[in-house]
Design a protein around this motif. Structure first.
Motif, PDB file in Angstrom:
ATOM      1  N   LEU A 156       0.546  -1.248   0.045  1.00  0.00           N
ATOM      2  CA  LEU A 156      -0.113   0.160   0.154  1.00  0.00           C
ATOM      3  C   LEU A 156       0.948   1.208   0.068  1.00  0.00           C
ATOM      4  N   GLN A 157       1.959   1.344   0.844  1.00  0.00           N
ATOM      5  CA  GLN A 157       2.654   2.585   0.707  1.00  0.00           C
ATOM      6  C   GLN A 157       3.602   2.628  -0.678  1.00  0.00           C
ATOM      7  N   ILE A 158       3.815   1.582  -1.334  1.00  0.00           N
ATOM      8  CA  ILE A 158       4.212   1.911  -2.508  1.00  0.00           C
ATOM      9  C   ILE A 158       3.131   2.179  -3.490  1.00  0.00           C
ATOM     10  N   HIS A 159       1.855   1.741  -3.406  1.00  0.00           N
ATOM     11  CA  HIS A 159       0.775   2.354  -4.138  1.00  0.00           C
ATOM     12  C   HIS A 159       0.777   3.820  -4.031  1.00  0.00           C
ATOM     13  N   ALA A 160       0.695   4.271  -2.712  1.00  0.00           N
ATOM     14  CA  ALA A 160       0.654   5.796  -2.302  1.00  0.00           C
ATOM     15  C   ALA A 160       1.797   6.499  -3.083  1.00  0.00           C
ATOM     16  N   ASP A 161       3.157   5.802  -2.749  1.00  0.00           N
ATOM     17  CA  ASP A 161       4.240   6.752  -3.301  1.00  0.00           C
ATOM     18  C   ASP A 161       4.173   6.799  -4.688  1.00  0.00           C
ATOM     19  N   VAL A 162       3.911   5.730  -5.465  1.00  0.00           N
ATOM     20  CA  VAL A 162       3.640   5.800  -7.014  1.00  0.00           C
ATOM     21  C   VAL A 162       2.892   6.550  -7.550  1.00  0.00           C
TER      22      VAL A 162
ATOM     23  N   ILE B 247      -2.443   6.397   4.783  1.00  0.00           N
ATOM     24  CA  ILE B 247      -0.900   6.194   4.311  1.00  0.00           C
ATOM     25  C   ILE B 247      -0.526   7.204   3.277  1.00  0.00           C
ATOM     26  N   TYR B 248       0.303   8.276   3.718  1.00  0.00           N
ATOM     27  CA  TYR B 248       0.658   9.370   2.922  1.00  0.00           C
ATOM     28  C   TYR B 248       1.834   9.115   2.108  1.00  0.00           C
ATOM     29  N   PRO B 249       1.778   9.663   0.666  1.00  0.00           N
ATOM     30  CA  PRO B 249       3.051   9.277  -0.163  1.00  0.00           C
ATOM     31  C   PRO B 249       4.354   9.923   0.259  1.00  0.00           C
ATOM     32  N   ASN B 250       5.359   9.185  -0.154  1.00  0.00           N
ATOM     33  CA  ASN B 250       6.705   9.762   0.047  1.00  0.00           C
ATOM     34  C   ASN B 250       7.178  10.468  -1.234  1.00  0.00           C
ATOM     35  N   GLN B 251       7.357  11.554  -0.993  1.00  0.00           N
ATOM     36  CA  GLN B 251       7.556  12.460  -2.394  1.00  0.00           C
ATOM     37  C   GLN B 251       9.074  12.124  -2.848  1.00  0.00           C
ATOM     38  N   ASN B 252       9.867  11.896  -1.920  1.00  0.00           N
ATOM     39  CA  ASN B 252      11.190  11.420  -2.767  1.00  0.00           C
ATOM     40  C   ASN B 252      11.170  10.053  -3.332  1.00  0.00           C
ATOM     41  N   HIS B 253      10.312   9.208  -2.935  1.00  0.00           N
ATOM     42  CA  HIS B 253      10.154   7.840  -3.673  1.00  0.00           C
ATOM     43  C   HIS B 253       9.434   8.142  -4.689  1.00  0.00           C
ATOM     44  N   HIS B 254       8.466   8.950  -4.617  1.00  0.00           N
ATOM     45  CA  HIS B 254       7.508   9.389  -5.949  1.00  0.00           C
ATOM     46  C   HIS B 254       8.348   9.792  -7.076  1.00  0.00           C
ATOM     47  N   GLU B 255       9.304  10.440  -6.992  1.00  0.00           N
ATOM     48  CA  GLU B 255      10.194  10.996  -7.935  1.00  0.00           C
ATOM     49  C   GLU B 255      11.057   9.835  -8.594  1.00  0.00           C
ATOM     50  N   ILE B 256      11.625   9.083  -7.630  1.00  0.00           N
ATOM     51  CA  ILE B 256      12.406   7.801  -7.954  1.00  0.00           C
ATOM     52  C   ILE B 256      11.388   6.893  -9.034  1.00  0.00           C
ATOM     53  N   TYR B 257      10.128   6.668  -8.672  1.00  0.00           N
ATOM     54  CA  TYR B 257       9.288   5.703  -9.299  1.00  0.00           C
ATOM     55  C   TYR B 257       8.652   6.386 -10.618  1.00  0.00           C
ATOM     56  N   ARG B 258       8.884   7.894 -10.969  1.00  0.00           N
ATOM     57  CA  ARG B 258       8.414   8.638 -12.070  1.00  0.00           C
ATOM     58  C   ARG B 258       9.433   7.982 -13.089  1.00  0.00           C
ATOM     59  N   PHE B 259      10.731   7.747 -12.851  1.00  0.00           N
ATOM     60  CA  PHE B 259      11.721   7.200 -14.104  1.00  0.00           C
ATOM     61  C   PHE B 259      11.022   5.868 -14.383  1.00  0.00           C
ATOM     62  N   TYR B 260      10.962   4.842 -13.216  1.00  0.00           N
ATOM     63  CA  TYR B 260      10.750   3.580 -13.592  1.00  0.00           C
ATOM     64  C   TYR B 260       9.291   3.174 -14.246  1.00  0.00           C
ATOM     65  N   TYR B 261       8.420   4.047 -13.718  1.00  0.00           N
ATOM     66  CA  TYR B 261       7.192   4.248 -14.390  1.00  0.00           C
ATOM     67  C   TYR B 261       7.086   4.255 -15.946  1.00  0.00           C
ATOM     68  N   ASP B 262       7.952   5.252 -16.512  1.00  0.00           N
ATOM     69  CA  ASP B 262       8.040   5.565 -17.615  1.00  0.00           C
ATOM     70  C   ASP B 262       8.479   4.315 -18.325  1.00  0.00           C
ATOM     71  N   LYS B 263       9.329   3.688 -17.770  1.00  0.00           N
ATOM     72  CA  LYS B 263      10.054   2.296 -18.593  1.00  0.00           C
ATOM     73  C   LYS B 263       8.904   1.369 -18.572  1.00  0.00           C
ATOM     74  N   TYR B 264       8.123   1.148 -17.253  1.00  0.00           N
ATOM     75  CA  TYR B 264       6.707   0.284 -17.411  1.00  0.00           C
ATOM     76  C   TYR B 264       6.221   0.586 -18.559  1.00  0.00           C
ATOM     77  N   VAL B 265       5.772   1.653 -18.758  1.00  0.00           N
ATOM     78  CA  VAL B 265       4.511   2.032 -19.947  1.00  0.00           C
ATOM     79  C   VAL B 265       5.184   1.526 -21.137  1.00  0.00           C
ATOM     80  N   ARG B 266       6.440   2.241 -21.448  1.00  0.00           N
ATOM     81  CA  ARG B 266       7.036   2.061 -22.700  1.00  0.00           C
ATOM     82  C   ARG B 266       7.277   0.529 -23.093  1.00  0.00           C
TER      83      ARG B 266
END
Length: 521
Positions: free
Chosen positions: A427-433, A479-498
Motif C-alpha cells: 500500500l505504501q508503494i501504491h501511495a508513493d507511485v 497512508i501518505y505518499p513519500n515525495q522522494n520515492h515518488h520522484e524515483i518511481y516516475r523514472f521507472y514508471y516511464d519504462k513500465y509504460v514503454r
C-alpha cells in the motif's frame, strides 16, 4: 470491542475462492464473520468453472456459523442482501437447476464472440470503454448457444451467480441493475437493453432467457422462503434486499459514494471504481455507468487482471519456505513477504515487472498481453523480484489513474480494501507511485459490509446509501505518499509504460501460438 445490538443485517458475498457471510449492527460493527472455500475447475486452458451447489453449501455453513458464533437470535436479523462476483454465467431451468457448471468471470473462452461484438462497432460499446470483454454476459451466452446448443435450448434462463443466489433465497428471478449496467450492456441513458447490438449479432433470443425485472441495489426483492430459512438456520419472512457485484459492494463498504474518490479493491485481481458527477468516456476504462449504484452519479471502472495472483505465484515459486513458516506460526502471509521486499530500495535496482500475467484489462484491454521481468543482472535476488512485483502492480494502478486524468477525471483520494490491503509495504508503494493518500477502513471485508449496507438501507433504516455509509463506515488509518520515492518511481514508471509497446508484437505472436487453442472448443 464496541457494544453491538439488534437490529442486525446479514451480508452474503459469493467470491472467487469462497463465500463470506457477515452480520453487522446499525453502526457497522462486526457481530460475526465466516468464510467457506470451494474449488475451481479448469477443464481446458483459459477456462474456469464452478459448481453452483458449492455456493449454496457455503452459504448454509457460513450463515449458521455467524448465527452461532455471534450469539445472534435469527429473529434479530432485520434484512439480508447478497452480492457476488460478476460475469459468472450459468444456464438453469426455471426452478434454478443448473444445466452446466457456472462459467467464471476469469474464463476467456468467449474471446472470439467478444471480437465479433467489437467488430459491430455498435454505439453502445462506448459505455464499455469501446471494447467488449470476453468476461461479460453477452459473449459467454453467445458461446453457450454456439458451442453447447442443447444446453442453451434446454435452459429456461441464462443468469449470473447473483441472480441464482437471490432466487435461492426468495424464489424470484430478478436482475440486479448493477450487474446489468456494468456487465450486460444495459444502458439507462440509451434505451435500456442492448437490442440493437443483439439484433446485429442475430441473438435477440437471449432477451427471453434473462430475468427482465431490474432492481437497483438496496431495493426489496421479497421475503426469505421457508425452505431457504430452514437450510440457513434463519426465520422465514426476513426481507431480502437486492445486492450487486462484489467489487461494487466493496466500493460502498469503503464509502466511495462521493465524487473524486476511488475504491482500490486488491484481491487476486484489482478493481478500481471511481464516482463522477458527469459521464467521462475514456478508452480502455469500463463505463461510464449511470446510476449503477448511486442515483444521479456515474461510475468509471478500471482493472488489473493479475495483482494478488502474481504475489501468490511469487510465494509458491520463490518463497515457499517463508510462506510455510508464516503459516505455521499464524503470521499473515503479507507480513512475511513484506520483510523480503523491504530489503530492497525503491526501483528494485533497475528491475521492471510487467504485470500482464493474465492479459491487460485496463487501459489496453489486451487479453493477449503477457507478463515480463526485465533488467535482470547477477546481483538481483528474489527480494528484488518481489519488490519489482509490488512496484509493477502499483505502476498498473497509476497507469489507470493517469488514463482517467487524461480524460478529465482527477482522483483525489484512494480508499483501499481486499486481501492485498493487508500488505502495508504494498500500500505504501501504491501511495508513493500514485502520489495520492490512501485511506483504510475499520472493516477489512468491505464487500460484505457494503452488502449489509444495502440490506440496512433497503429495509428502511436509512434514507440513502450515502446516509448509511456515513453511519456504518469508519476510516481507521491513512497512508501518505513519500515525495522522494515518488520522484524515483516516475523514472521507472516511464519504462513500465514503454515496455508494453516494445514487447506487444512479441507477446501477441507467442500468445497466439501457444494459447490460441484455449479459445476453441
Amino acid at each position: 470491542m464496541p457494544e453491538v445490538g439488534p437490529p442486525y443485517f446479514l451480508g452474503i458475498v459469493v467470491g472467487t475462492q469462497g463465500l463470506q457471510s457477515g452480520i453487522f449492527d446499525l453502526r457497522g460493527n462486526v457481530v460475526a464473520m465466516s468464510f467457506y472455500s470451494y474449488p475451481e475447475y479448469h477443464p481446458r486452458p483459459g477456462w474456469a468453472e464452478q459448481d453452483p451447489l458449492d455456493w449454496w453449501k457455503a452459504a448454509q455453513d457460513t450463515v449458521r456459523r455467524c448465527i452461532f458464533e455471534g450469539e445472534v437470535r435469527p429473529e434479530d436479523i432485520a434484512a439480508i442482501s447478497v452480492s457476488a462476483v460478476s460475469c459468472t454465467v450459468l444456464p438453469v431451468d426455471r426452478f434454478g437447476n443448473p444445466k452446466y457448471r457456472a462459467i467464471m468471470w476469469m474464463d476467456v473462452r468467449a474471446f472470439e464472440q467478444a471480437e465479433r461484438i467489437n467488430a459491430t462497432q455498435n454505439p453502445i460499446l462506448r459505455y464499455a470503454g469501446g471494447h467488449e470483454s470476453p468476461e461479460w454476459m453477452i459473449p459467454k451466452a453467445l458461446w453457450i448457444k454456439e458451442n453447447l446448443p442443447e444446453v442453451f435450448a434446454n435452459a429456461d434462463l441464462i443468469v449470473e451467480c447473483q441472480n441464482w443466489m437471490v432466487f435461492k433465497l426468495t424464489n424470484r428471478w430478478v436482475t440486479s441493475l448493477n450487474n446489468a449496467i456494468c456487465k450486460w450492456n444495459y444502458c439507462p441513458t440509451e434505451g435500456g437493453w442492448p437490442v440493437s447490438l443483439l439484433r446485429e449479432l442475430r441473438f435477440e433470443e437471449i432477451l427471453d432467457k434473462w430475468p427482465r425485472e431490474l432492481l437497483a441495489v438496496g431495493q426489496p426483492v421479497g421475503e426469505l422462503t421457508k425452505h431457504a430459512a430452514y437450510e440457513l438456520g434463519l426465520t422465514p419472512g426476513i426481507p431480502v434486499i437486492q445486492g450487486g457485484i462484489d467489487a461494487y459492494a466493496a466500493m460502498v463498504g469503503l464509502d466511495v459514494v462521493h465524487p473524486q474518490r476511488l475504491a482500490l479493491v486488491i484481491g487476486p485481481s484489482t478493481c478500481h471504481m471511481a464516482v463522477s458527477e458527469h459521464p467521462i468516456f475514456s478508452s480502455g476504462i469500463w463505463g461510464p455507468y449511470y446510476e449503477a449504484v448511486v442515483p444521479g452519479l456515474w461510475i468509471l471502472e478500471g482493472g488489473q487482471s493479475s495483482t494478488g495472483s502474481i504475489i501468490k505465484w511469487f510465494g509458491e515459486n520463490f518463497a515457499p519456505e517463508e510462506c510455510r513458516e508464516a503459516c505455521e506460526v499464524g503470521e499473515d502471509l503479507f507480513v512475511a513477504l513484506d520483510r523480503i521486499a523491504a530489503q530492497v530500495n525503491p526501483g528494485a535496482d533497475g528491475l521492471i515487472v510487467i504485470d500482464y500475467f493474465q492479459g491487460n484489462r485496463s487501459p489496453y484491454q489486451d487479453p493477449l498481453a503477457r507478463g515480463a521481468i526485465w533488467g535482470l543482472s547477477l546481483s538481483h535476488t528474489k527480494a528484488h523480484i518481489l519488490r519489482a512485483v509490488y512496484e509493477g502492480t502499483a505502476f498498473g494502478t497509476y497507469h489507470i489513474l493517469e488514463t482517467l486524468a487524461r480524460d478529465g477525471f482527477e482522483v483525489q483520494e484512494v480508499y483501499a480494501s481486499g486481501s492485498g490491503a493487508k500488505s502495508k509495504l504494498w500500500l505504501q508503494i501504491h501511495a508513493d507511485v500514485t502520489n495520492i493518500p490512501i485511506y483504510l477502513t475499520t472493516v477489512e471485508e468491505t464487500s460484505v459490509l457494503g452488502t449489509a449496507i444495502f440490506a440496512a438501507y433497503g429495509s428502511g433504516f436509512f434514507e440513502s446509501i450515502a446516509d448509511a455509509t456515513l453511519r456504518m463506515v469508519k476510516v481507521s488509518g491513512q497512508i501518505y505518499p513519500n515525495q522522494n520515492h515518488h520522484e524515483i518511481y516516475r523514472f521507472y514508471y516511464d519504462k513500465y509504460v514503454r515496455s508494453y509497446f516494445a514487447l506487444r508484437d512479441l507477446m501477441h505472436e507467442v500468445s497466439s501460438k501457444e494459447g490460441g487453442k484455449r479459445f476453441s472448443t
